[in-house]
Motif scaffolding. Structure first.
Motif, PDB file in Angstrom:
ATOM      1  N   SER A 231       0.824  -1.202   0.000  1.00  0.00           N
ATOM      2  CA  SER A 231       0.000   0.000   0.000  1.00  0.00           C
ATOM      3  C   SER A 231       0.862   1.256   0.000  1.00  0.00           C
ATOM      4  CB  SER A 231      -0.912   0.008   1.231  1.00  0.00           C
ATOM      5  OG  SER A 231      -1.801  -1.089   1.213  1.00  0.00           O
ATOM      6  N   ASN A 232       0.216   2.358  -0.361  1.00  0.00           N
ATOM      7  CA  ASN A 232       0.873   3.654  -0.269  1.00  0.00           C
ATOM      8  C   ASN A 232      -0.176   4.711   0.044  1.00  0.00           C
ATOM      9  OD1 ASN A 232       2.765   5.911  -0.714  1.00  0.00           O
ATOM     10  ND2 ASN A 232       4.009   4.357  -1.746  1.00  0.00           N
ATOM     11  N   THR A 233       0.292   5.893   0.402  1.00  0.00           N
ATOM     12  CA  THR A 233      -0.608   6.995   0.721  1.00  0.00           C
ATOM     13  C   THR A 233      -1.531   7.279  -0.456  1.00  0.00           C
ATOM     14  OG1 THR A 233       1.181   7.933   2.046  1.00  0.00           O
ATOM     15  CG2 THR A 233      -0.672   9.367   1.543  1.00  0.00           C
ATOM     16  N   ASN A 234      -2.759   7.661  -0.177  1.00  0.00           N
ATOM     17  CA  ASN A 234      -3.727   7.931  -1.229  1.00  0.00           C
ATOM     18  C   ASN A 234      -3.212   9.010  -2.179  1.00  0.00           C
ATOM     19  OD1 ASN A 234      -6.285   9.291  -2.420  1.00  0.00           O
ATOM     20  ND2 ASN A 234      -6.999   7.339  -1.593  1.00  0.00           N
ATOM     21  N   LEU A 235      -3.387   8.782  -3.478  1.00  0.00           N
ATOM     22  CA  LEU A 235      -2.874   9.703  -4.486  1.00  0.00           C
ATOM     23  C   LEU A 235      -3.432  11.110  -4.333  1.00  0.00           C
ATOM     24  CD1 LEU A 235      -2.982   7.452  -7.688  1.00  0.00           C
ATOM     25  CD2 LEU A 235      -0.987   8.056  -6.315  1.00  0.00           C
ATOM     26  N   ARG A 236      -4.585  11.240  -3.725  1.00  0.00           N
ATOM     27  CA  ARG A 236      -5.174  12.562  -3.529  1.00  0.00           C
ATOM     28  C   ARG A 236      -4.284  13.440  -2.647  1.00  0.00           C
ATOM     29  NH1 ARG A 236      -8.928   8.741  -4.100  1.00  0.00           N
ATOM     30  NH2 ARG A 236     -10.864   9.153  -5.251  1.00  0.00           N
ATOM     31  N   ASN A 237      -3.588  12.827  -1.687  1.00  0.00           N
ATOM     32  CA  ASN A 237      -2.635  13.575  -0.870  1.00  0.00           C
ATOM     33  C   ASN A 237      -1.568  14.232  -1.744  1.00  0.00           C
ATOM     34  OD1 ASN A 237      -2.978  12.956   2.256  1.00  0.00           O
ATOM     35  ND2 ASN A 237      -3.476  11.089   1.137  1.00  0.00           N
ATOM     36  N   HIS A 238      -1.076  13.476  -2.712  1.00  0.00           N
ATOM     37  CA  HIS A 238       0.025  13.962  -3.535  1.00  0.00           C
ATOM     38  C   HIS A 238      -0.440  15.021  -4.527  1.00  0.00           C
ATOM     39  CE1 HIS A 238       2.052  10.698  -1.626  1.00  0.00           C
ATOM     40  NE2 HIS A 238       1.313   9.791  -2.229  1.00  0.00           N
ATOM     41  N   GLN A 262      -6.867   2.520  -3.388  1.00  0.00           N
ATOM     42  CA  GLN A 262      -6.731   3.951  -3.651  1.00  0.00           C
ATOM     43  C   GLN A 262      -8.080   4.651  -3.813  1.00  0.00           C
ATOM     44  OE1 GLN A 262      -4.024   6.131  -4.041  1.00  0.00           O
ATOM     45  NE2 GLN A 262      -2.724   4.563  -3.152  1.00  0.00           N
ATOM     46  N   LYS A 263      -9.155   3.875  -3.843  1.00  0.00           N
ATOM     47  CA  LYS A 263     -10.501   4.438  -4.075  1.00  0.00           C
ATOM     48  C   LYS A 263     -10.505   5.268  -5.362  1.00  0.00           C
ATOM     49  CE  LYS A 263     -12.029   2.771  -0.172  1.00  0.00           C
ATOM     50  NZ  LYS A 263     -10.832   2.000   0.174  1.00  0.00           N
ATOM     51  N   ILE A 264     -10.062   4.599  -6.436  1.00  0.00           N
ATOM     52  CA  ILE A 264      -9.897   5.283  -7.712  1.00  0.00           C
ATOM     53  C   ILE A 264     -10.243   4.313  -8.829  1.00  0.00           C
ATOM     54  CG2 ILE A 264      -7.474   4.690  -8.203  1.00  0.00           C
ATOM     55  CD1 ILE A 264      -7.013   7.680  -8.815  1.00  0.00           C
ATOM     56  N   THR A 265     -10.594   4.827  -9.990  1.00  0.00           N
ATOM     57  CA  THR A 265     -10.900   3.995 -11.149  1.00  0.00           C
ATOM     58  C   THR A 265      -9.849   4.225 -12.240  1.00  0.00           C
ATOM     59  OG1 THR A 265     -12.251   5.667 -12.265  1.00  0.00           O
ATOM     60  CG2 THR A 265     -13.369   4.217 -10.651  1.00  0.00           C
ATOM     61  N   LYS A 266      -9.818   3.334 -13.226  1.00  0.00           N
ATOM     62  CA  LYS A 266      -8.888   3.515 -14.343  1.00  0.00           C
ATOM     63  C   LYS A 266      -9.223   4.791 -15.106  1.00  0.00           C
ATOM     64  CE  LYS A 266      -7.694  -1.345 -15.197  1.00  0.00           C
ATOM     65  NZ  LYS A 266      -7.731  -2.444 -16.188  1.00  0.00           N
ATOM     66  N   TYR A 480     -13.060   9.455  -1.076  1.00  0.00           N
ATOM     67  CA  TYR A 480     -14.129   8.948  -1.935  1.00  0.00           C
ATOM     68  C   TYR A 480     -14.597   9.971  -2.971  1.00  0.00           C
ATOM     69  CZ  TYR A 480     -14.354   5.127   1.385  1.00  0.00           C
ATOM     70  OH  TYR A 480     -14.041   4.042   2.163  1.00  0.00           O
ATOM     71  N   ILE A 481     -14.163  11.205  -2.837  1.00  0.00           N
ATOM     72  CA  ILE A 481     -14.573  12.206  -3.807  1.00  0.00           C
ATOM     73  C   ILE A 481     -13.977  11.854  -5.168  1.00  0.00           C
ATOM     74  CG2 ILE A 481     -12.619  13.772  -3.400  1.00  0.00           C
ATOM     75  CD1 ILE A 481     -14.595  16.102  -3.714  1.00  0.00           C
ATOM     76  N   PRO A 482     -14.762  11.935  -6.246  1.00  0.00           N
ATOM     77  CA  PRO A 482     -14.224  11.605  -7.571  1.00  0.00           C
ATOM     78  C   PRO A 482     -12.986  12.443  -7.901  1.00  0.00           C
ATOM     79  CG  PRO A 482     -16.610  11.801  -7.659  1.00  0.00           C
ATOM     80  CD  PRO A 482     -16.193  12.273  -6.293  1.00  0.00           C
TER      81      PRO A 482
END
Length: 612
Positions: A231-238, A262-266, A480-482
Motif C-alpha cells: 500500500s501507499n498513501t492515497n494519491l489525492r494527498n500527492h 486507492q478508491k480510484i478507477t482507471k 471517496y470524492i471523484p
C-alpha cells in the motif's frame, strides 16, 4: 588476427577502472597474442590486484595482464575508453548468441534475419538477412557489427527467405527488442528503444541531458509513489502537494486491489494522465503488466508512460550529471586523496578499501552502468547502486538481511533521485514493514554525492529528506470524492506551492505549537465557510488583501475563478492567467495566505484538528 582483440582489451581496461576508479592506465599490444595494461601509479599489493584482475576482470580468452613497468617495446598503444565514451559502439562488450541477435534488432528493427552461424575455423560470423534487404540497410548493419571490434569477421549474406524468431525472451532482468513484442501493440516501446540506443553516445558524453527526455520537467514539483507491491498513501494527498505524480503500478494480477485501495478507477487515472498530473513508471516486462491500460495511457498522453529503456536513459543522465560536478573527480585529487584516506583508515580503524569505494562510488557507478542499463534496465540498478556503500556501514549487524533489503529497494530510490522527486515509501496495512529506513539512508547518500561539488559542498546544501514526507498525513483527505472534482479544487499551482510551504512551516514547530497553529487555521476556515458560499469565499478572501483599482479586474476574476472553470480546463493559457492573478491577490501575511488556501480546498481536504 592482428589487432582483433583490441576491442576486448579496451573494454577490460574499463572494467578494471570501474572496480578501481582511482587507477590511471595505458593499454599496449605487445604482439599478436599479448596485451598489457600499464598502471601509472604505485600499487601497494600488486600481487593481490593481479590475481583479482586475472580471475574476476579479464575475459578468459583474452591474453592480457597488468603491470607497473612501462613496456620498452610494443606494436601499438590503444586509447583507453574515456568516461565520455563509455558506450563506444558496444566495442568489446561480450555477448552470447542471443545477445548479438538482440543487439542487431535493437539498432536495426527493420531488417529481417533468417539465421546467424559461427565458423571457428576461419573466425567468421555469417548473418543471413532476407533477400529484399536494401543495400543501404546492409551497409548500416555491417557498420554496426564491425564497430564491435570482435576477433571474428562479420559477413552479411542476403539469401534469407523467412525471418527468424527472436530468441530473446523479455524478462525481469532482460529487455528484449521491441520487435519481439509487437503483439502488445505498444508503440511506446519502439520510441523508447530509439531514445536509448540512438542517444547513448550523447547521454554519456553529456550532450543529451535530462531536459531532453520527453517526460522530465525540472520546473515542476514531483513525487514518486511506489504502489508496485504494498500500500501507499492515497494519491489525492500527492495531488495537493505536487505538480506531477510518478507512480509505479503493480502487476496486472494486483491491479484491481490497487484501485480499490486507492478508491480510484482507471478512468480517473486516465483523467489525471490527460491533465498532466500523473505519469506511469514501469520497471517490469510489459507482458506482466496491464499493457492494455498502458496503451490507453500512451494514447491519452504519450509523455505519461515511461518504460524501462526510458528509465535507463534517465539514470544514465543522472550519473553523468553527478560525475560532472563531483569534487573528488578532479584529475589532481588522487595524488592527495588516496594518502589522506589511508591516514583516515589507520586513525579510525576503518577499512581503507571501503573508504576508497565510498569516495569513488560515482565514477565506479558511471563505468558500470552502461551494460547494466542496456541489458536489464532499472531492475539492475542495485549492481552499481549506493546500496553497496550503505551495506558496508552495517557490516557488523545482520548484513545479509540488510543487503537484501537495500538491493531490492535500490531502484526506486535512484530513480526518484534522478527525477528530483520526493520518494514516498510503501507500507503494509499492518504497519509491520516499509522501505522507509532504506529509502532514507540511500536517498541521503545520493544527495551527498549530488551536492558534493565545489560550489555546493556545505552541510546546508545536503538535504537528507523532503520535510513534506513527515507531515503527509497532516491533512484529512476525502478519499471517496471523484478524482476530477478533487483535481478541480486543487489544480492551481498556487495551492501546491502554498500547501508545501505550509507543511514546511508546521514541520519547524514543536508538537504543542503545531497543534495550536492548526487549531487556529481550522477555526478561521470554519468561520469563513459559514459566512460565505464556497466560490464567494475564495474571491472575497483574495480581494480583501489588495485594493481593486484596476478597471475590469473584477470581471476578469469572475471569469477565471467563478464562471471560467470550463474555459480553464480547455485552455492552458486561461489557466495560466488564473494562476497569475491568484498569486498576485494572495496576502503577503503568511497566516492569511495559508487560511485563504485552506478555505479554497476545504471541501476536499482539511488540516487534522489534533495532529500527532
Amino acid at each position: 588476427m592482428r589487432g582483433q582483440l583490441n576491442g576486448e582489451a579496451r573494454r577490460i581496461d574499463l572494467h578494471l577502472r570501474a572496480i578501481h576508479p582511482y587507477l590511471i592506465t595505458r593499454i599496449f599490444r605487445l604482439d599478436e597474442f599479448h596485451y598489457v595494461i600499464f598502471i601509472k601509479q604505485p600499487v601497494d599489493d600488486f600481487e593481490s590486484l593481479s590475481n583479482e584482475f586475472d580471475r574476476n576482470i579479464r575475459h578468459i580468452t583474452v591474453p592480457i595482464t597488468i603491470t607497473t613497468t612501462l613496456p620498452k617495446s610494443y606494436e601499438e598503444e590503444l586509447n583507453c575508453i574515456g568516461d565520455s565514451e563509455i558506450p563506444s559502439n558496444f566495442e568489446g562488450v561480450v555477448m552470447t548468441h542471443s545477445d548479438l541477435i538482440s543487439h542487431m534488432f535493437h539498432f536495426h528493427p527493420d531488417i529481417g534475419i533468417e539465421s546467424m552461424t559461427v565458423d571457428h575455423k576461419i573466425q567468421s560470423i555469417t548473418v543471413n538477412v532476407l533477400r529484399e534487404t536494401s543495400s543501404e540497410n546492409i551497409l548500416h548493419l555491417q557498420a554496426t557489427l564491425d564497430a564491435l571490434v570482435y576477433p571474428f569477421r562479420f559477413v552479411i549474406s542476403c539469401t534469407g527467405e523467412t525471418e527468424k524468431e527472436i530468441p530473446v525472451k523479455d524478462g525481469v532482468f532482460s529487455i528484449a527488442p521491441a520487435k519481439s513484442k509487437q503483439q502488445l501493440n505498444a508503440k511506446y516501446l519502439e520510441r523508447e528503444e530509439r531514445l536509448w540506443f540512438d542517444n547513448l553516445e550523447g547521454i554519456y558524453s553529456g550532450n543529451f541531458l535530462k531536459n531532453d527526455l520527453f517526460f522530465f520537467d525540472n520546473d515542476k514539483s514531483s513525487c514518486l509513489v511506489n504502489c508496485s507491491v504494498f500500500s501507499n498513501t492515497n494519491l489525492r494527498n500527492h495531488l495537493l502537494l505536487y505538480d506531477e505524480i510518478y507512480c509505479i503500478l503493480p502487476l496486472v494480477t494486483e491491479m484491481e486491489a490497487f484501485l480499490e485501495d486507492q478508491k480510484i478507477t482507471k478512468d480517473e487515472l486516465l483523467f489525471l494522465v490527460e491533465k498532466g498530473r500523473l505519469k506511469i513508471l514501469n520497471f517490469q516486462p510489459e507482458g506482466r503488466m496491464d499493457y492494455g491500460f498502458f496503451n490507453e495511457v500512451y494514447e491519452t498522453n504519450n509523455n505519461a508512460l515511461i518504460s524501462r529503456l526510458a528509465v535507463s536513459a534517465l539514470c544514465a543522465t543522472d550519473l553523468v550529471e553527478i560525475n560532472r560536478n563531483y569534487i573528488f573527480n578532479d584529475p589532481m585529487m588522487p595524488d592527495v586523496l588516496l594518502p589522506a584516506l589511508e591516514a583516515l583508515s589507520e586513525t579510525f580503524g576503518i577499512s581503507h578499501q571501503s573508504l576508497v569505494n565510498f569516495i569513488y562510488w560515482p565514477k565506479a557507478a558511471l563505468r558500470t552502468s552502461f551494460e547494466t542499463l542496456s541489458r536489464t534496465g532499472p531492475m539492475g540498478i542495485a549492481q552499481y547502486g549506493v546500496n553497496s556503500q550503505v551495506a558496508n556501514i552495517f557490516a557488523n549487524l545482520d548484513k545479509e538481511v540488510i543487503e537484501f533489503e537495500l538491493t531490492v529497494n535500490s531502484s526506486q530510490i535512484h530513480i526518484a533521485h534522478a527525477l528530483n522527486a520526493t520518494y514516498f515509501p510503501f507500507f503494509t496495512k499492518s504497519g509491520e514493514y516499509t522501505d522507509h529506513p532504506y529509502a532514507h539512508v540511500m536517498g541521503s547518500l545520493l544527495n551527498f554525492y549530488q551536492s558534493g561539488s565545489m560550489p555546493n559542498l556545505s552541510l546546508r546544501n545536503i538535504q537528507s529528506e523532503n520535510s513534506t514526507m513527515n507531515l503527509i498525513n497532516t491533512f484529512e483527505i476525502d478519499k471517496y470524492i471523484p478524482i476530477p472534482e478533487f483535481e478541480a479544487d486543487t489544480s492551481s499551482s498556487n495551492v501546491r506551492v502554498n500547501v508545501s510551504a505550509l507543511f514546511t512551516e508546521l514541520n519547524k514547530l514543536g508538537d504543542g505549537e503545531r497543534n495550536e497553529k492548526i487549531a487556529l487555521y481550522n477555526d478561521q476556515v470554519n468561520e469563513i465557510v459559514k459566512s460565505y458560499g464556497r466560490s464567494e469565499t475564495w474571491l472575497d478572501l483574495n480581494l480583501s488583501g489588495v485594493g481593486v483599482l484596476v478597471p475590469y479586474l473584477d470581471a476578469v476574476l469572475k471569469l477565471t475563478y467563478m464562471g471560467g472553470k470550463k474555459l480553464q480546463n480547455k485552455s492552458p493559457k486561461i489557466q495560466a492567467l488564473s494562476e497569475v492573478i491568484e498569486a498576485k491577490l494572495l496576502s503577503e501575511d503568511k497566516d492569511e495566505r495559508y487560511i485563504s488556501i485552506l478555505s479554497k480546498i476545504n471541501r476536499v481536504a482539511r488540516l487534522k484538528r489534533d495532529y500527532r
